[in-house]
Scaffold this motif. Structure first.
Motif, mmCIF file in Angstrom:
data_model
loop_
_atom_site.group_PDB
_atom_site.id
_atom_site.type_symbol
_atom_site.label_atom_id
_atom_site.label_comp_id
_atom_site.label_asym_id
_atom_site.label_seq_id
_atom_site.Cartn_x
_atom_site.Cartn_y
_atom_site.Cartn_z
ATOM 1 N N VAL A 1 -16.218 19.798 -51.653
ATOM 2 C CA VAL A 1 -15.077 20.245 -50.868
ATOM 3 C C VAL A 1 -13.994 19.163 -50.886
ATOM 4 O O VAL A 1 -14.275 17.984 -50.635
ATOM 5 N N LEU A 2 -12.764 19.551 -51.183
ATOM 6 C CA LEU A 2 -11.661 18.597 -51.168
ATOM 7 C C LEU A 2 -11.484 18.050 -49.759
ATOM 8 O O LEU A 2 -11.183 18.797 -48.832
ATOM 9 N N ALA A 3 -11.668 16.747 -49.612
ATOM 10 C CA ALA A 3 -11.589 16.140 -48.281
ATOM 11 C C ALA A 3 -10.552 15.036 -48.215
ATOM 12 O O ALA A 3 -9.647 15.069 -47.380
ATOM 13 N N LEU A 4 -10.672 14.029 -49.078
ATOM 14 C CA LEU A 4 -9.740 12.895 -49.100
ATOM 15 C C LEU A 4 -9.379 12.616 -50.551
ATOM 16 O O LEU A 4 -9.972 11.750 -51.195
ATOM 17 N N THR A 5 -8.438 13.363 -51.061
ATOM 18 C CA THR A 5 -8.100 13.249 -52.474
ATOM 19 C C THR A 5 -7.114 12.108 -52.698
ATOM 20 O O THR A 5 -6.417 11.668 -51.779
ATOM 21 N N SER A 6 -7.047 11.638 -53.931
ATOM 22 C CA SER A 6 -6.270 10.437 -54.226
ATOM 23 C C SER A 6 -4.803 10.721 -54.536
ATOM 24 O O SER A 6 -4.010 9.783 -54.606
ATOM 25 N N ASN A 7 -4.429 11.989 -54.730
ATOM 26 C CA ASN A 7 -3.017 12.269 -55.005
ATOM 27 C C ASN A 7 -2.182 12.012 -53.753
ATOM 28 O O ASN A 7 -2.587 12.325 -52.634
ATOM 29 N N PRO A 8 -0.989 11.432 -53.905
ATOM 30 C CA PRO A 8 -0.177 11.067 -52.738
ATOM 31 C C PRO A 8 0.147 12.249 -51.828
ATOM 32 O O PRO A 8 0.240 12.098 -50.608
ATOM 33 N N GLU A 9 0.321 13.437 -52.420
ATOM 34 C CA GLU A 9 0.686 14.599 -51.618
ATOM 35 C C GLU A 9 -0.427 15.041 -50.678
ATOM 36 O O GLU A 9 -0.174 15.702 -49.663
ATOM 37 N N GLY A 10 -1.667 14.690 -51.019
ATOM 38 C CA GLY A 10 -2.800 15.156 -50.233
ATOM 39 C C GLY A 10 -2.796 14.684 -48.800
ATOM 40 O O GLY A 10 -3.287 15.365 -47.901
ATOM 41 N N SER A 11 -2.196 13.527 -48.560
ATOM 42 C CA SER A 11 -2.270 12.940 -47.214
ATOM 43 C C SER A 11 -1.537 13.782 -46.176
ATOM 44 O O SER A 11 -1.895 13.759 -44.996
ATOM 45 N N THR B 1 -8.533 13.840 -37.793
ATOM 46 C CA THR B 1 -7.753 14.288 -38.937
ATOM 47 C C THR B 1 -8.433 15.486 -39.611
ATOM 48 O O THR B 1 -9.630 15.734 -39.426
ATOM 49 N N ILE B 2 -7.662 16.202 -40.409
ATOM 50 C CA ILE B 2 -8.211 17.337 -41.151
ATOM 51 C C ILE B 2 -9.306 16.864 -42.109
ATOM 52 O O ILE B 2 -10.366 17.485 -42.217
ATOM 53 N N GLY B 3 -9.065 15.747 -42.804
ATOM 54 C CA GLY B 3 -10.074 15.228 -43.716
ATOM 55 C C GLY B 3 -11.371 14.896 -43.012
ATOM 56 O O GLY B 3 -12.461 15.220 -43.491
ATOM 57 N N ALA B 4 -11.269 14.239 -41.865
ATOM 58 C CA ALA B 4 -12.462 13.899 -41.089
ATOM 59 C C ALA B 4 -13.180 15.157 -40.617
ATOM 60 O O ALA B 4 -14.421 15.196 -40.551
ATOM 61 N N THR B 5 -12.419 16.191 -40.291
ATOM 62 C CA THR B 5 -13.020 17.454 -39.867
ATOM 63 C C THR B 5 -13.840 18.074 -40.987
ATOM 64 O O THR B 5 -14.947 18.577 -40.757
#
Length: 278
Positions: free
Chosen positions: A151-161, A173-177
């Motif tokens: 599952v995409l959680a913390l991706t490295s592309n700058p836009e992901g943040s 955060t959404i990623g932590a969720t």
């Protein structure tokens, strides 16, 4: 009895080394191999990688888009590659990043996670940004088939943040969720669960996130994107044992020489093994 993806993944990485090789036949890479950007070039590229690495590398991550761009003939090449890689003992993570709701999500799941599908893979990358619950058809079918999800959680592309680090009303955060949902999926599983997260190896210190989800962490970014095997312990901390480091161009740039591809993959596997203490 079908062994779970988590069980099979742990065994494969222990036996063959903790390395995932991406299979990304984009136009520039085909050109660097001296190949044409067509079906003939795609076939030569793909099956050279299969010949070189299928019986030694633990995990492969074909990027579906680079095959789909050639239409049905490209998908046929992908089907053959998946079958050949799995027959040689490699695990296949289909990098398709599917995500939708209801019957559409179920159809995506059936394409890649149903055992009698021509594209059946050991695991599938998925996007949860229609809500984690939208992934339920894929979660259910993966469990039934002994497959897994990343599952995409913390991706490295700058836009992901802007999405993944956005803060919910509860302060998380959404990623932590997403990581918390995956920890729930994997609770009690041994040696680890089958539901993993995609977490970029280039993100630096992630100590503010609980990466201990008792499941695999697919970590793109090793090699051409700038991360090194030595960076993994600092990024992933105590969860580093469950990291599945992905290298694509760092290995593939050595083709079409089969021996050079093998030597590069072996070198990365050895460096990662040393870095993570595997």
């Amino acid at each position: 009895m079908t062994l779970s993806f988590g069980t099979r993944l742990r065994s494969a990485m222990d036996e063959r080394g903790p390395l995932c090789v991406g299979i990304d036949p984009h136009a520039a890479l085909l050109d660097s191999w001296g190949l044409t950007d067509d079906i003939a070039g795609l076939e030569r590229f793909t099956f050279t990688v299969v010949e070189a690495l299928a019986d030694t590398v633990a995990v492969f991550k074909p990027q579906a888009a680079f095959f789909e761009r050639f239409g049905s003939r490209g998908v046929a090449v992908l089907e053959r590659a998946v079958a050949d890689l799995r027959a040689a003992g490699g695990l296949v993570v289909m990098d398709a990043k599917r995500g939708d709701i209801g019957s559409t999500m179920a159809a995506y799941a059936e394409a890649f996670l149903r055992k009698d599908s021509p594209l059946f893979s050991d695991a599938l990358t998925v996007s949860p940004y229609l809500g984690y619950g939208s992934l339920k058809p894929a979660v259910d079918l993966a469990r039934e088939s002994g497959a897994g999800l990343f599952v995409l959680a913390l991706t490295s592309n700058p836009e992901g943040s802007e999405v993944q680090r956005a803060v919910r009303e509860d302060g998380r955060t959404i990623g932590a969720t997403m990581l918390a949902h995956l920890a729930e999926e994997n609770a009690g599983e041994t040696p680890m669960g089958s539901f993993g997260a995609v977490v970029g190896a280039t993100l630096g210190d992630l100590s503010s996130f609980d990466l201990d989800i008792n499941g695999p962490l697919l970590a793109p970014g090793i090699g051409a994107q700038g991360a090194t095997p030595a960076d993994l312990p600092a990024v992933f901390g105590a969860a580093v044992r469950n990291v599945v480091p992905n290298v694509s161009r760092g290995v593939l740039r050595h083709g079409p020489d089969v021996s050079a591809l093998r030597a590069s993959a072996d070198r990365y596997a050895d460096e990662i093994r040393a870095a993570v203490g595997a």
